[in-house]
Design an enzyme around this catalytic site. Sequence first.
Site, PDB file in Angstrom:
ATOM      1  N   LYS A  73      36.164  33.780  55.749  1.00  0.00           N
ATOM      2  CA  LYS A  73      37.286  34.638  56.932  1.00  0.00           C
ATOM      3  C   LYS A  73      37.001  35.597  57.557  1.00  0.00           C
ATOM      4  O   LYS A  73      37.682  37.105  58.447  1.00  0.00           O
ATOM      5  CB  LYS A  73      38.279  34.201  56.096  1.00  0.00           C
ATOM      6  CG  LYS A  73      38.956  33.174  55.762  1.00  0.00           C
ATOM      7  CD  LYS A  73      40.371  33.229  55.309  1.00  0.00           C
ATOM      8  CE  LYS A  73      41.244  31.597  54.958  1.00  0.00           C
ATOM      9  NZ  LYS A  73      42.759  31.923  54.685  1.00  0.00           N
ATOM     10  N   ALA A 134      48.848  40.882  46.018  1.00  0.00           N
ATOM     11  CA  ALA A 134      48.339  41.906  47.068  1.00  0.00           C
ATOM     12  C   ALA A 134      47.242  41.211  47.552  1.00  0.00           C
ATOM     13  O   ALA A 134      46.205  42.181  47.834  1.00  0.00           O
ATOM     14  CB  ALA A 134      48.524  43.043  46.595  1.00  0.00           C
ATOM     15  N   GLY A 136      44.766  38.137  49.830  1.00  0.00           N
ATOM     16  CA  GLY A 136      44.466  37.711  50.842  1.00  0.00           C
ATOM     17  C   GLY A 136      46.046  37.278  51.696  1.00  0.00           C
ATOM     18  O   GLY A 136      45.931  37.291  52.919  1.00  0.00           O
ATOM     19  N   ASN A 157      52.221  43.711  42.335  1.00  0.00           N
ATOM     20  CA  ASN A 157      50.385  43.685  42.045  1.00  0.00           C
ATOM     21  C   ASN A 157      50.490  43.801  41.174  1.00  0.00           C
ATOM     22  O   ASN A 157      51.015  45.106  40.673  1.00  0.00           O
ATOM     23  CB  ASN A 157      49.531  43.723  43.500  1.00  0.00           C
ATOM     24  CG  ASN A 157      48.433  42.708  43.434  1.00  0.00           C
ATOM     25  OD1 ASN A 157      48.719  41.195  42.597  1.00  0.00           O
ATOM     26  ND2 ASN A 157      47.398  43.277  43.021  1.00  0.00           N
ATOM     27  N   ARG A 158      49.409  42.389  39.501  1.00  0.00           N
ATOM     28  CA  ARG A 158      49.237  43.138  39.181  1.00  0.00           C
ATOM     29  C   ARG A 158      48.093  44.883  38.922  1.00  0.00           C
ATOM     30  O   ARG A 158      47.676  45.453  38.267  1.00  0.00           O
ATOM     31  CB  ARG A 158      47.981  42.529  37.927  1.00  0.00           C
ATOM     32  CG  ARG A 158      47.310  42.440  36.614  1.00  0.00           C
ATOM     33  CD  ARG A 158      46.652  41.014  36.592  1.00  0.00           C
ATOM     34  NE  ARG A 158      45.623  41.162  37.562  1.00  0.00           N
ATOM     35  CZ  ARG A 158      44.602  39.694  37.421  1.00  0.00           C
ATOM     36  NH1 ARG A 158      44.447  38.479  36.014  1.00  0.00           N
ATOM     37  NH2 ARG A 158      43.315  39.444  38.202  1.00  0.00           N
ATOM     38  N   ASP A 161      47.194  49.023  42.754  1.00  0.00           N
ATOM     39  CA  ASP A 161      46.341  50.011  43.498  1.00  0.00           C
ATOM     40  C   ASP A 161      46.154  48.986  44.812  1.00  0.00           C
ATOM     41  O   ASP A 161      46.421  49.894  46.354  1.00  0.00           O
ATOM     42  CB  ASP A 161      45.106  50.672  43.529  1.00  0.00           C
ATOM     43  CG  ASP A 161      44.376  51.548  44.421  1.00  0.00           C
ATOM     44  OD1 ASP A 161      45.227  52.383  44.481  1.00  0.00           O
ATOM     45  OD2 ASP A 161      43.091  51.183  44.644  1.00  0.00           O
TER      46      ASP A 161
HETATM   47  P1  NAP Z   1      43.230  36.332  46.303  1.00  0.00           P
HETATM   48  O1  NAP Z   1      42.735  37.096  47.644  1.00  0.00           O
HETATM   49  O2  NAP Z   1      42.700  36.112  45.737  1.00  0.00           O
HETATM   50  O3  NAP Z   1      44.593  37.041  45.821  1.00  0.00           O
HETATM   51  C1  NAP Z   1      45.011  36.614  44.472  1.00  0.00           C
HETATM   52  C2  NAP Z   1      46.275  36.839  44.015  1.00  0.00           C
HETATM   53  O4  NAP Z   1      46.844  36.819  42.874  1.00  0.00           O
HETATM   54  C3  NAP Z   1      46.047  38.941  43.825  1.00  0.00           C
HETATM   55  O5  NAP Z   1      46.911  39.822  44.311  1.00  0.00           O
HETATM   56  C4  NAP Z   1      45.810  39.151  41.856  1.00  0.00           C
HETATM   57  O6  NAP Z   1      46.320  40.116  41.287  1.00  0.00           O
HETATM   58  C5  NAP Z   1      46.773  37.350  42.053  1.00  0.00           C
HETATM   59  N1  NAP Z   1      46.759  37.536  40.687  1.00  0.00           N
HETATM   60  C6  NAP Z   1      45.376  36.505  40.152  1.00  0.00           C
HETATM   61  N2  NAP Z   1      45.306  36.162  39.085  1.00  0.00           N
HETATM   62  C7  NAP Z   1      46.352  37.265  38.486  1.00  0.00           C
HETATM   63  C8  NAP Z   1      46.914  37.046  37.216  1.00  0.00           C
HETATM   64  N3  NAP Z   1      46.460  36.226  35.814  1.00  0.00           N
HETATM   65  N4  NAP Z   1      48.342  37.440  36.769  1.00  0.00           N
HETATM   66  C9  NAP Z   1      48.657  38.227  38.516  1.00  0.00           C
HETATM   67  N5  NAP Z   1      48.094  38.562  38.629  1.00  0.00           N
HETATM   68  C10 NAP Z   1      47.182  37.635  39.956  1.00  0.00           C
HETATM   69  O7  NAP Z   1      43.868  35.286  46.663  1.00  0.00           O
HETATM   70  P2  NAP Z   1      44.844  34.447  48.359  1.00  0.00           P
HETATM   71  O8  NAP Z   1      43.985  34.167  49.059  1.00  0.00           O
HETATM   72  O9  NAP Z   1      46.040  35.361  48.787  1.00  0.00           O
HETATM   73  O10 NAP Z   1      45.723  33.438  47.415  1.00  0.00           O
HETATM   74  C11 NAP Z   1      46.687  32.954  46.243  1.00  0.00           C
HETATM   75  C12 NAP Z   1      47.354  32.174  45.840  1.00  0.00           C
HETATM   76  O11 NAP Z   1      47.533  31.352  47.390  1.00  0.00           O
HETATM   77  C13 NAP Z   1      46.693  31.151  45.744  1.00  0.00           C
HETATM   78  O12 NAP Z   1      47.330  30.220  44.647  1.00  0.00           O
HETATM   79  C14 NAP Z   1      46.149  29.937  47.058  1.00  0.00           C
HETATM   80  O13 NAP Z   1      46.090  28.746  46.190  1.00  0.00           O
HETATM   81  C15 NAP Z   1      47.722  30.071  47.486  1.00  0.00           C
HETATM   82  N6  NAP Z   1      47.766  30.399  48.950  1.00  0.00           N
HETATM   83  C16 NAP Z   1      48.186  29.040  49.586  1.00  0.00           C
HETATM   84  C17 NAP Z   1      48.819  29.004  51.168  1.00  0.00           C
HETATM   85  C18 NAP Z   1      49.426  28.223  51.489  1.00  0.00           C
HETATM   86  O14 NAP Z   1      48.904  27.733  52.437  1.00  0.00           O
HETATM   87  N7  NAP Z   1      49.722  27.580  51.158  1.00  0.00           N
HETATM   88  C19 NAP Z   1      47.509  29.723  51.769  1.00  0.00           C
HETATM   89  C20 NAP Z   1      46.825  31.029  51.456  1.00  0.00           C
HETATM   90  C21 NAP Z   1      47.070  31.213  50.178  1.00  0.00           C
HETATM   91  P3  NAP Z   1      44.741  41.487  41.217  1.00  0.00           P
HETATM   92  O15 NAP Z   1      44.757  41.892  42.801  1.00  0.00           O
HETATM   93  O16 NAP Z   1      45.932  41.670  40.625  1.00  0.00           O
HETATM   94  O17 NAP Z   1      43.324  40.778  41.106  1.00  0.00           O
END
Ligand code: NAP
Length: 290
Positions: A73, A134, A136, A157-158, A161
């Site tokens: 991406k 916080a 992507g 967010n956990r 920062d």
């Molecule tokens: P990402 O960039 O890896 O971000 C993950 C987020 O989850 C971060 O804020 C992370 O916090 C938090 N997190 C992970 N494990 C955690 C825990 N045990 N306790 C508290 N916070 C936690 O991933 P992303 O692309 O944003 O995707 C996030 C979710 O959205 C995924 O489940 C993905 O499948 C879903 N999603 C859905 C769509 C849709 O079309 N419905 C589109 C995109 C994503 P930290 O910063 O503290 O690590």
Amino acid sequence: MTDHITAKTQITGLIGNPVEHSVSPIFQNKLCEIMDIPSLYLPFRVLEGDLGKVIDAFKVLNVKGFNVTIPYKTEILDFLSEISEEASIMEAVNTVKIHGDKLYGYNTDGLGFIRALESQGVQIKDKNVVMLGAGGAARAAVVKLAQHGAKQIAILNRTEDKARKLSELVSRKVADVVVSAELSQDSINKFASNCDILVNSTSVGMWPNIDKCPVDAEDVFVNHPIVFDMVYNPLKTKFLSLAEKNSCKVISGLGMLVYQGVCAFEIWHNVRVPVEVGTDLISRLEEYFT
Ligand code: NAP
């Protein structure tokens, strides 16, 4: 399906690694059929170091456009002639349109999120939103929420920062309506009492960890906000079940998934997909996930 393929059929698709788990080919090909567009959507697993070669091949083969998923991406930015304003703010592209020798980049995740809310009758203007997470997905959604006139967006967010950096970015580039805090019971209590829309954009609760929930206490539902979980597998997460038990309107991440694809389809084919078609695709995918 093969009846649909003719000498005029054009190719679109998905690049990433892995791509085998993606449901995009299922609903994108159904969308071509419903909208009567002679196009085929294919998954392409792209190995590390091969992105340039794949793009050259796509140009030669007149591929019309493609979606981009993990891990490309950001890397895709180096190959684009132009990039939309929001993709540039998000520093990530999930949709590319090819025109001649040029590639145009977009990010439809945020608009997909907004259209999923709007298709359920939810308007953003002047609403107080709490965003858990916080990463992507949060970044895409928060940019569009700010562009659509949300009154305040609290990012919890956990890793505090990351929330602060996202808040600063959106305040600087779009609108100064974002605040940030650590994802803790204290900050949830602080923002929940004034919350109209509560969104989980963390991966907490996603299969196979379906017994996990991004919040510990039910106080978060005190104001009966509309509750949106970006997770779509499972469709009914523990978070949504708790929200429903507390009389909140709940929306699963499936709508966002479908509408980010619908927005990409509209860019490639210069059409507008009616809401009923989006709703139809969501119900078909609900069957797939149950
Ligand atoms: P990402 O960039 O890896 O971000 C993950 C987020 O989850 C971060 O804020 C992370 O916090 C938090 N997190 C992970 N494990 C955690 C825990 N045990 N306790 C508290 N916070 C936690 O991933 P992303 O692309 O944003 O995707 C996030 C979710 O959205 C995924 O489940 C993905 O499948 C879903 N999603 C859905 C769509 C849709 O079309 N419905 C589109 C995109 C994503 P930290 O910063 O503290 O690590």
